[in-house]
Write an enzyme that holds these catalytic residues in place. Sequence first.
Site, short mmCIF file in Angstrom:
data_model
loop_
_atom_site.label_atom_id
_atom_site.label_comp_id
_atom_site.label_asym_id
_atom_site.label_seq_id
_atom_site.Cartn_x
_atom_site.Cartn_y
_atom_site.Cartn_z
N HIS A 207 35.94 13.04 79.95
CA HIS A 207 34.45 13.64 80.19
C HIS A 207 34.19 13.76 81.49
O HIS A 207 34.38 12.76 82.40
CB HIS A 207 33.58 12.57 79.27
CG HIS A 207 32.27 13.18 79.17
ND1 HIS A 207 31.17 13.40 80.12
CD2 HIS A 207 31.72 13.74 77.72
CE1 HIS A 207 30.07 13.73 79.48
NE2 HIS A 207 30.24 14.25 78.60
N CYS A 245 32.03 19.68 79.25
CA CYS A 245 30.80 19.48 78.80
C CYS A 245 29.78 20.27 79.64
O CYS A 245 29.71 20.08 80.84
CB CYS A 245 30.33 17.83 78.77
SG CYS A 245 28.65 17.57 78.73
N HIS A 272 31.58 19.94 74.67
CA HIS A 272 30.18 19.44 74.54
C HIS A 272 29.46 20.68 74.91
O HIS A 272 29.46 21.01 76.06
CB HIS A 272 29.65 18.43 75.07
CG HIS A 272 30.30 17.08 74.87
ND1 HIS A 272 30.16 15.97 75.52
CD2 HIS A 272 31.38 16.72 73.75
CE1 HIS A 272 30.78 15.06 74.61
NE2 HIS A 272 31.57 15.56 73.97
N ASP A 317 25.36 18.97 71.95
CA ASP A 317 25.20 17.77 72.72
C ASP A 317 23.86 17.34 72.62
O ASP A 317 23.35 17.56 71.74
CB ASP A 317 25.87 17.99 74.05
CG ASP A 317 26.09 16.62 74.80
OD1 ASP A 317 26.29 15.72 73.95
OD2 ASP A 317 26.66 16.66 75.80
N HIS A 318 23.36 16.69 73.49
CA HIS A 318 22.02 16.03 73.24
C HIS A 318 20.81 17.00 72.90
O HIS A 318 20.93 18.14 73.23
CB HIS A 318 21.47 15.67 74.45
CG HIS A 318 22.47 14.68 75.24
ND1 HIS A 318 22.69 14.27 76.68
CD2 HIS A 318 23.80 13.96 74.92
CE1 HIS A 318 23.70 13.45 77.05
NE2 HIS A 318 24.02 13.30 75.76
N TYR A 331 20.01 12.06 70.20
CA TYR A 331 21.13 12.08 69.28
C TYR A 331 20.36 11.93 67.80
O TYR A 331 20.79 11.32 66.99
CB TYR A 331 21.89 10.69 69.37
CG TYR A 331 23.07 11.09 70.45
CD1 TYR A 331 24.16 11.98 70.20
CD2 TYR A 331 22.94 10.59 71.75
CE1 TYR A 331 25.04 12.23 71.07
CE2 TYR A 331 23.82 10.98 72.57
CZ TYR A 331 24.79 11.72 72.55
OH TYR A 331 25.73 12.01 73.31
#
Length: 357
Positions: A207, A245, A272, A317-318, A331
């Site tokens: 990551h 990501c 991501h 993702d977030h 999340y």
Amino acid sequence: MQMTLRWYGSRFDTVTLKQIRQIPGVTGVISTLYDSVPGEAWPLEDILSLKKEIEDAGLQLAGIESVNIHDAIKTGSPERDAYIDNYITTLENLGKADIHMVCYNFMPVFDWTRTELARVRPDGSTVLAYTQEAVDKLNPENMFASIAGDTNGTIMPGWEPERMEKIKDLFAMYEDIDEEKLFANLKYFLERIMPVCDKYDINMAIHPDDPAWSVFGLPRIIINKENILRMMKMVDNPHNGVTFCSGSYGTNLQNDLPDMIRSLKGRIHFAHVRNLKFNSPTDFEESAHLSSDGTFDMYEIMLALYDIGFEGPIRPDHGRMIWDEVAMPGYGLYDRALGAAYLNGLWEAIVKSHSGR
């Protein structure tokens, strides 16, 4: 590609497998043994128990995020080989459980850094945010305390209280570690684990550092195209790959995200995909996934993944905190479900437009 959602386990996550199963197009989850201690080997029975729980809910355990790297490995201390041996045991047990993707990071001290967990946006939603000005005013020992009140009672990955209690000792461990030493320690680690990855066909997906620049003077190496290609070449094995990501690489506006994706064909094992809204180059907040809500062209990011033949797991993702949900910041259920639906829609449009329909 396979659309997934990150899930922390029934004892830690406010989102249930039943809820995830109801998101159209989501067929798997990315999970972990959240209460495991970095450096300890994961027992096979615990892995199988997690996998069974997920499969009983009608989903697939599509990969692990994360098997955390002990700081002794990152710093290259004398005891690193013992911790790498434990890591290899974990990988062997994951392989025996028919799990073939592991996301991990090699970031010193902080797995990720945000200065706000609940910045209020104009629509009333709250999001994770970062401003370099706030970081510059902080003593790193007070970093966790500055955000602890906005965790909604959850334990944030990488910011576990017991880890943050040792932050002064952690900084001392990295005092003599620069980027070159960190690269060398990553190379040593990867060379040790590649044989077991080859044996069990396990894709290691590193990551990126988040944000993609030094914070509190700590070295950052997984930050741009040049560095990630260097990593690919220094351990040239197809199992040595990346988690792409968009939100982490995208913190540096100099990074051309679609170009980076195309340069990593065959080495992106996990994706991501999320959007950021920039107020300045060092002040950003996490937006909805929709292109128009942030700075990135999400269509071009998904198109680049399609162009390289990406077939691995992907996850929104977030997400924002919306509709009065109380959950782990970034999340919650609702906005990530919207993100999954949006990304699936982009993918369907890309596939159909490129198949002559």
